[in-house]
Scaffold this active site. Structure first.
Site, PDB file in Angstrom:
ATOM      1  N   ARG A  90      -5.682  -5.056  -6.187  1.00 38.61           N
ATOM      2  CA  ARG A  90      -4.516  -5.781  -6.711  1.00 38.61           C
ATOM      3  C   ARG A  90      -3.233  -5.360  -5.992  1.00 38.61           C
ATOM      4  O   ARG A  90      -2.338  -6.180  -5.767  1.00 38.61           O
ATOM      5  CB  ARG A  90      -4.367  -5.573  -8.218  1.00 38.61           C
ATOM      6  CG  ARG A  90      -5.468  -6.212  -9.019  1.00 38.61           C
ATOM      7  CD  ARG A  90      -5.431  -7.726  -8.891  1.00 38.61           C
ATOM      8  NE  ARG A  90      -6.514  -8.312  -9.648  1.00 38.61           N
ATOM      9  CZ  ARG A  90      -7.354  -9.235  -9.204  1.00 38.61           C
ATOM     10  NH1 ARG A  90      -7.223  -9.701  -7.978  1.00 38.61           N
ATOM     11  NH2 ARG A  90      -8.298  -9.703  -9.950  1.00 38.61           N
ATOM     12  N   GLU A  93      -3.315  -7.174  -2.863  1.00 38.85           N
ATOM     13  CA  GLU A  93      -3.047  -8.580  -3.156  1.00 38.85           C
ATOM     14  C   GLU A  93      -1.544  -8.806  -3.359  1.00 38.85           C
ATOM     15  O   GLU A  93      -0.982  -9.778  -2.838  1.00 38.85           O
ATOM     16  CB  GLU A  93      -3.814  -8.992  -4.417  1.00 38.85           C
ATOM     17  CG  GLU A  93      -3.653 -10.436  -4.790  1.00 38.85           C
ATOM     18  CD  GLU A  93      -4.403 -10.779  -6.063  1.00 38.85           C
ATOM     19  OE1 GLU A  93      -5.113 -11.799  -6.048  1.00 38.85           O
ATOM     20  OE2 GLU A  93      -4.287 -10.037  -7.070  1.00 38.85           O
ATOM     21  N   SER A 116      10.002   2.570   6.795  1.00 39.95           N
ATOM     22  CA  SER A 116       9.141   3.678   7.194  1.00 39.95           C
ATOM     23  C   SER A 116       8.144   4.002   6.085  1.00 39.95           C
ATOM     24  O   SER A 116       8.482   3.975   4.903  1.00 39.95           O
ATOM     25  CB  SER A 116       9.978   4.927   7.478  1.00 39.95           C
ATOM     26  OG  SER A 116       9.156   6.041   7.696  1.00 39.95           O
TER      27      SER A 116
END
Length: 161
Positions: A90, A93, A116
Protein backbone atom coordinates in the site's frame (compact mmCIF):
# COMPACT_ATOMS: atom_id res chain seq x y z
CA UNK A 1 27.49 -10.88 5.82
CA UNK A 2 23.73 -11.53 5.65
CA UNK A 3 24.08 -14.26 8.31
CA UNK A 4 25.66 -11.81 10.79
CA UNK A 5 23.02 -9.20 9.98
CA UNK A 6 20.24 -11.74 10.51
CA UNK A 7 21.64 -12.82 13.88
CA UNK A 8 22.04 -9.22 15.06
CA UNK A 9 18.50 -8.33 13.92
CA UNK A 10 17.08 -11.40 15.71
CA UNK A 11 18.95 -10.48 18.88
CA UNK A 12 17.79 -6.86 18.70
CA UNK A 13 14.17 -7.91 18.20
CA UNK A 14 14.41 -10.27 21.20
CA UNK A 15 15.87 -7.54 23.46
CA UNK A 16 13.19 -5.08 22.32
CA UNK A 17 10.40 -7.59 22.92
CA UNK A 18 11.74 -8.49 26.36
CA UNK A 19 11.91 -4.79 27.27
CA UNK A 20 8.23 -4.33 26.41
CA UNK A 21 9.06 -1.00 24.78
CA UNK A 22 7.77 0.18 21.42
CA UNK A 23 9.91 1.81 18.75
CA UNK A 24 8.23 5.10 19.65
CA UNK A 25 9.10 4.71 23.35
CA UNK A 26 12.72 3.89 22.53
CA UNK A 27 12.78 6.86 20.17
CA UNK A 28 11.46 9.23 22.82
CA UNK A 29 14.07 8.03 25.31
CA UNK A 30 16.98 8.30 22.85
CA UNK A 31 15.97 11.48 21.00
CA UNK A 32 15.65 9.66 17.66
CA UNK A 33 12.64 9.24 15.37
CA UNK A 34 10.63 6.03 15.69
CA UNK A 35 11.41 5.04 12.10
CA UNK A 36 15.14 5.56 12.66
CA UNK A 37 15.00 3.31 15.73
CA UNK A 38 13.22 0.66 13.66
CA UNK A 39 15.92 1.08 10.98
CA UNK A 40 18.60 0.54 13.63
CA UNK A 41 16.84 -2.63 14.77
CA UNK A 42 16.70 -3.90 11.17
CA UNK A 43 20.39 -2.96 10.62
CA UNK A 44 19.37 -0.49 7.93
CA UNK A 45 20.94 2.45 9.81
CA UNK A 46 24.18 2.97 11.72
CA UNK A 47 24.22 3.60 15.46
CA UNK A 48 26.37 6.67 16.06
CA UNK A 49 28.87 6.70 18.96
CA UNK A 50 27.14 9.62 20.70
CA UNK A 51 23.80 7.75 20.61
CA UNK A 52 25.10 4.37 21.81
CA UNK A 53 25.09 5.32 25.53
CA UNK A 54 21.49 6.53 25.23
CA UNK A 55 20.42 3.26 23.62
CA UNK A 56 22.31 1.26 26.26
CA UNK A 57 20.50 3.23 28.99
CA UNK A 58 17.12 2.47 27.41
CA UNK A 59 17.94 -1.20 26.72
CA UNK A 60 20.60 -2.25 29.25
CA UNK A 61 20.38 -5.89 28.14
CA UNK A 62 21.99 -5.10 24.77
CA UNK A 63 25.30 -6.98 24.68
CA UNK A 64 28.45 -5.03 23.84
CA UNK A 65 29.08 -7.10 20.70
CA UNK A 66 25.61 -6.26 19.34
CA UNK A 67 26.09 -2.54 20.01
CA UNK A 68 29.51 -2.72 18.35
CA UNK A 69 27.94 -4.40 15.30
CA UNK A 70 25.23 -1.70 15.20
CA UNK A 71 27.95 0.96 15.06
CA UNK A 72 29.40 -0.48 11.85
CA UNK A 73 28.09 0.84 8.52
CA UNK A 74 25.18 -1.46 7.64
CA UNK A 75 24.62 -3.37 4.45
CA UNK A 76 21.42 -1.59 3.43
CA UNK A 77 19.20 -3.88 1.44
CA UNK A 78 15.68 -5.14 1.13
CA UNK A 79 13.98 -8.38 0.28
CA UNK A 80 12.23 -7.96 -3.09
CA UNK A 81 9.43 -10.24 -1.85
CA UNK A 82 8.63 -7.62 0.79
CA UNK A 83 6.40 -5.85 -1.76
CA UNK A 84 3.87 -8.63 -1.15
CA UNK A 85 3.40 -7.57 2.49
CA UNK A 86 0.12 -5.56 2.50
CA UNK A 87 1.38 -2.44 4.33
CA UNK A 88 4.45 -2.17 2.13
CA UNK A 89 2.36 -2.85 -0.98
CA UNK A 90 0.00 0.00 0.00
CA UNK A 91 2.91 2.38 0.66
CA UNK A 92 4.25 1.63 -2.81
CA UNK A 93 0.76 2.07 -4.22
CA UNK A 94 0.44 5.48 -2.52
CA UNK A 95 3.79 6.63 -3.92
CA UNK A 96 2.87 5.35 -7.39
CA UNK A 97 -0.54 7.07 -7.22
CA UNK A 98 0.63 10.39 -5.74
CA UNK A 99 4.29 10.35 -6.84
CA UNK A 100 3.91 12.22 -10.12
CA UNK A 101 1.96 15.00 -8.44
CA UNK A 102 4.46 15.19 -5.57
CA UNK A 103 7.29 15.44 -8.13
CA UNK A 104 5.49 18.25 -9.97
CA UNK A 105 4.96 20.20 -6.74
CA UNK A 106 8.61 19.73 -5.69
CA UNK A 107 9.69 21.08 -9.09
CA UNK A 108 7.20 23.93 -8.91
CA UNK A 109 8.19 24.94 -5.38
CA UNK A 110 11.94 24.26 -5.49
CA UNK A 111 13.01 23.88 -9.13
CA UNK A 112 14.53 20.95 -10.97
CA UNK A 113 15.66 18.54 -8.26
CA UNK A 114 14.73 15.74 -5.90
CA UNK A 115 14.20 14.96 -2.24
CA UNK A 116 17.16 13.21 -0.65
CA UNK A 117 16.62 9.79 0.86
CA UNK A 118 20.03 10.05 2.55
CA UNK A 119 19.64 13.39 4.39
CA UNK A 120 16.18 12.24 5.38
CA UNK A 121 13.94 12.05 8.42
CA UNK A 122 10.87 9.88 8.66
CA UNK A 123 8.33 9.30 11.42
CA UNK A 124 5.02 7.52 11.87
CA UNK A 125 2.40 9.06 14.12
CA UNK A 126 -1.12 8.13 15.18
CA UNK A 127 -3.81 10.83 15.22
CA UNK A 128 -7.60 10.95 15.42
CA UNK A 129 -9.36 12.02 12.25
CA UNK A 130 -12.30 14.41 12.16
CA UNK A 131 -14.55 11.34 12.28
CA UNK A 132 -12.82 10.15 15.49
CA UNK A 133 -11.16 7.19 13.79
CA UNK A 134 -7.44 6.46 14.00
CA UNK A 135 -5.29 7.75 11.14
CA UNK A 136 -1.68 7.09 10.19
CA UNK A 137 0.48 10.16 9.57
CA UNK A 138 3.73 9.55 7.70
CA UNK A 139 6.19 12.42 7.69
CA UNK A 140 8.87 12.26 5.00
CA UNK A 141 11.34 15.07 5.55
CA UNK A 142 14.17 15.07 3.02
CA UNK A 143 16.74 17.65 2.04
CA UNK A 144 16.16 19.23 -1.37
CA UNK A 145 18.87 18.34 -3.87
CA UNK A 146 18.92 20.46 -7.03
CA UNK A 147 20.10 18.92 -10.27
CA UNK A 148 23.21 20.65 -11.54
CA UNK A 149 24.24 21.47 -15.04
CA UNK A 150 27.21 19.25 -15.75
CA UNK A 151 29.92 21.46 -17.18
CA UNK A 152 33.16 19.74 -18.12
CA UNK A 153 35.13 22.61 -16.61
CA UNK A 154 33.75 21.70 -13.16
CA UNK A 155 34.79 18.05 -13.29
CA UNK A 156 37.49 17.32 -10.78
CA UNK A 157 38.63 14.30 -12.77
CA UNK A 158 39.62 16.28 -15.87
CA UNK A 159 43.16 17.55 -16.01
CA UNK A 160 43.68 21.23 -16.48
CA UNK A 161 46.92 21.89 -18.30
Amino acid sequence: MEDIKGKVVSHLQAVKQKSGKSFTQIAQETGLTNVYVAQLFKRQAQLKPETAPKLRAVLPELPDEVVEEMMKPPMRSYNPNLIQEPTIYRLNEAVMHFGESIKEIINEEFGDGIMSAIDFYCSVDKVKGVDGKDRVVLTLDGKYLPYTEQKSENMASTSRS
